[in-house]
Design an enzyme around this catalytic site. Structure first.
Site, mmCIF file in Angstrom:
data_model
loop_
_atom_site.group_PDB
_atom_site.id
_atom_site.type_symbol
_atom_site.label_atom_id
_atom_site.label_comp_id
_atom_site.label_asym_id
_atom_site.label_seq_id
_atom_site.Cartn_x
_atom_site.Cartn_y
_atom_site.Cartn_z
ATOM 1 N N GLY A 46 0.716 -1.379 -0.105
ATOM 2 C CA GLY A 46 0.026 0.180 0.147
ATOM 3 C C GLY A 46 0.898 1.142 0.069
ATOM 4 O O GLY A 46 2.066 1.093 0.126
ATOM 5 N N GLN A 51 2.917 9.917 2.075
ATOM 6 C CA GLN A 51 4.227 9.255 2.084
ATOM 7 C C GLN A 51 4.971 9.929 0.942
ATOM 8 O O GLN A 51 6.338 9.600 1.076
ATOM 9 C CB GLN A 51 4.193 7.889 1.861
ATOM 10 C CG GLN A 51 3.515 7.260 3.253
ATOM 11 C CD GLN A 51 3.278 5.758 3.037
ATOM 12 O OE1 GLN A 51 2.326 5.331 2.485
ATOM 13 N NE2 GLN A 51 4.242 4.790 3.590
ATOM 14 N N CYS A 91 6.031 -0.452 7.486
ATOM 15 C CA CYS A 91 5.703 0.989 6.834
ATOM 16 C C CYS A 91 6.876 1.339 6.034
ATOM 17 O O CYS A 91 7.977 1.051 6.636
ATOM 18 C CB CYS A 91 5.102 1.847 7.733
ATOM 19 S SG CYS A 91 4.678 3.372 6.982
ATOM 20 N N LEU A 92 6.460 1.503 4.757
ATOM 21 C CA LEU A 92 7.549 2.244 3.691
ATOM 22 C C LEU A 92 8.442 3.350 4.389
ATOM 23 O O LEU A 92 9.342 3.772 4.042
ATOM 24 C CB LEU A 92 7.177 2.187 2.386
ATOM 25 C CG LEU A 92 6.563 1.004 1.871
ATOM 26 C CD1 LEU A 92 6.045 1.150 0.317
ATOM 27 C CD2 LEU A 92 7.897 0.015 1.459
ATOM 28 N N HIS A 133 -4.349 1.387 7.696
ATOM 29 C CA HIS A 133 -3.218 2.002 7.753
ATOM 30 C C HIS A 133 -3.113 3.224 6.807
ATOM 31 O O HIS A 133 -2.290 4.348 7.080
ATOM 32 C CB HIS A 133 -2.100 0.787 7.412
ATOM 33 C CG HIS A 133 -0.570 1.180 7.341
ATOM 34 N ND1 HIS A 133 0.167 0.571 8.268
ATOM 35 C CD2 HIS A 133 0.114 1.895 6.524
ATOM 36 C CE1 HIS A 133 1.444 1.089 7.901
ATOM 37 N NE2 HIS A 133 1.330 1.929 6.942
ATOM 38 N N GLU A 134 -3.795 3.071 5.713
ATOM 39 C CA GLU A 134 -3.356 4.075 4.564
ATOM 40 C C GLU A 134 -4.294 5.397 4.776
ATOM 41 O O GLU A 134 -3.995 6.522 4.804
ATOM 42 C CB GLU A 134 -3.790 3.501 3.050
ATOM 43 C CG GLU A 134 -2.780 2.271 2.939
ATOM 44 C CD GLU A 134 -1.453 2.430 2.919
ATOM 45 O OE1 GLU A 134 -0.883 3.543 3.040
ATOM 46 O OE2 GLU A 134 -0.942 1.311 2.977
ATOM 47 N N HIS A 137 -2.720 7.438 7.410
ATOM 48 C CA HIS A 137 -1.478 8.219 6.762
ATOM 49 C C HIS A 137 -2.039 9.749 6.153
ATOM 50 O O HIS A 137 -1.619 10.540 6.340
ATOM 51 C CB HIS A 137 -0.834 7.588 5.450
ATOM 52 C CG HIS A 137 0.450 6.735 5.870
ATOM 53 N ND1 HIS A 137 1.473 7.047 6.569
ATOM 54 C CD2 HIS A 137 0.538 5.404 5.437
ATOM 55 C CE1 HIS A 137 2.248 6.091 6.595
ATOM 56 N NE2 HIS A 137 1.928 4.734 6.049
HETATM 57 O O1 GNR Z 1 4.034 -2.592 2.757
HETATM 58 C C1 GNR Z 1 3.382 -2.575 3.586
HETATM 59 N N1 GNR Z 1 2.908 -3.517 4.378
HETATM 60 C C2 GNR Z 1 2.200 -3.580 5.481
HETATM 61 C C3 GNR Z 1 2.060 -4.577 6.170
HETATM 62 C C4 GNR Z 1 1.227 -4.789 7.307
HETATM 63 C C5 GNR Z 1 0.404 -3.812 7.599
HETATM 64 C C6 GNR Z 1 0.594 -2.511 6.694
HETATM 65 C C7 GNR Z 1 1.188 -2.761 5.791
HETATM 66 S S1 GNR Z 1 1.309 -1.355 4.603
HETATM 67 C C8 GNR Z 1 3.040 -1.146 4.140
HETATM 68 C C9 GNR Z 1 3.148 0.009 3.057
HETATM 69 C C10 GNR Z 1 2.919 1.129 3.600
HETATM 70 O O2 GNR Z 1 3.782 1.590 4.302
HETATM 71 N N2 GNR Z 1 1.793 1.893 3.358
HETATM 72 O O3 GNR Z 1 1.477 3.008 3.891
HETATM 73 NI NI NI Z 2 2.616 3.153 5.646
#
Ligand code: GNR
Ligand code: NI
Length: 167
Positions: A46, A51, A91-92, A133-134, A137
């Site tokens: 995601g 980001q 999270c990236l 999660h997104e 953000h």
């Molecule tokens: O790549 C991602 N893996 C992930 C694993 C578990 C829960 C959420 C994520 S999202 C993350 C990519 C990211 O940072 N999205 O904002």
């Molecule tokens: Ni993230």
């Protein structure tokens, strides 16, 4: 298409609140395409526009193994949350950190697609986690903010140390 640089926690720009997209036009479609390319290259499941330092409500997600299920959510609105699950998240924008976070097990979300059409989606499991999660953000929230203060402080100092090493 282009790869976009990803902001790293604790960059203050990760806490900006994204504005709704007024018109789903070519600039939004280009942004979503560049975000998808950036997500696949990372690789991640995601990516939120926040980001890549664009503060508009655009999310891309693909939890499939073969990159075949790209989902683009513009102006996502969470309509319902139900149940609870604990998932190890990464999270990236917080490289190398994986921590358990408790979230809803199921989510119902409404959003616009790349044609500007409204659609609703019901998700559970990993997809539900990823949507939450997104959406966080876009509201300026990074997953580590679901953790204890102590863990947040440790993660910040670890990332600051890493940044000094790689600089
Ligand atoms: O790549 C991602 N893996 C992930 C694993 C578990 C829960 C959420 C994520 S999202 C993350 C990519 C990211 O940072 N999205 O904002
Ligand atoms: Ni993230």
């Amino acid at each position: 298409m282009a790869l976009l640089p990803i902001l790293r926690y604790p960059d203050p720009r990760l806490h900006k609140i994204a504005a709704p997209v007024e018109h789903v036009d070519e600039s939004v479609r280009k942004l979503a395409a560049d975000m998808a390319e950036t997500m696949y290259e990372a690789p991640g499941i995601g990516l939120a526009a926040t980001q890549v330092d664009v503060h508009r409500q655009v999310i891309v997600i693909d939890i499939s193994e073969d990159k075949s299920q790209l989902l683009t959510l513009i102006n996502p609105e969470i309509l319902e949350l139900a149940g609870e699950q604990v998932c190890e998240e990464g999270c990236l924008s917080v490289p190398g950190v994986y921590e358990k976070v408790s979230r809803a097990e199921r989510v119902k979300v409404r959003a616009l697609n790349l044609r500007g059409e409204s659609f609703a989606l019901e998700a559970e499991g990993l997809l539900a986690v990823c949507i939450q999660h997104e959406v966080d953000h876009l509201q300026g929230k990074v997953f580590v903010e679901h953790l204890s203060r102590l863990k947040q402080t440790r993660i910040k100092s670890r990332l600051a140390k890493q940044a000094r090493i790689t600089a």
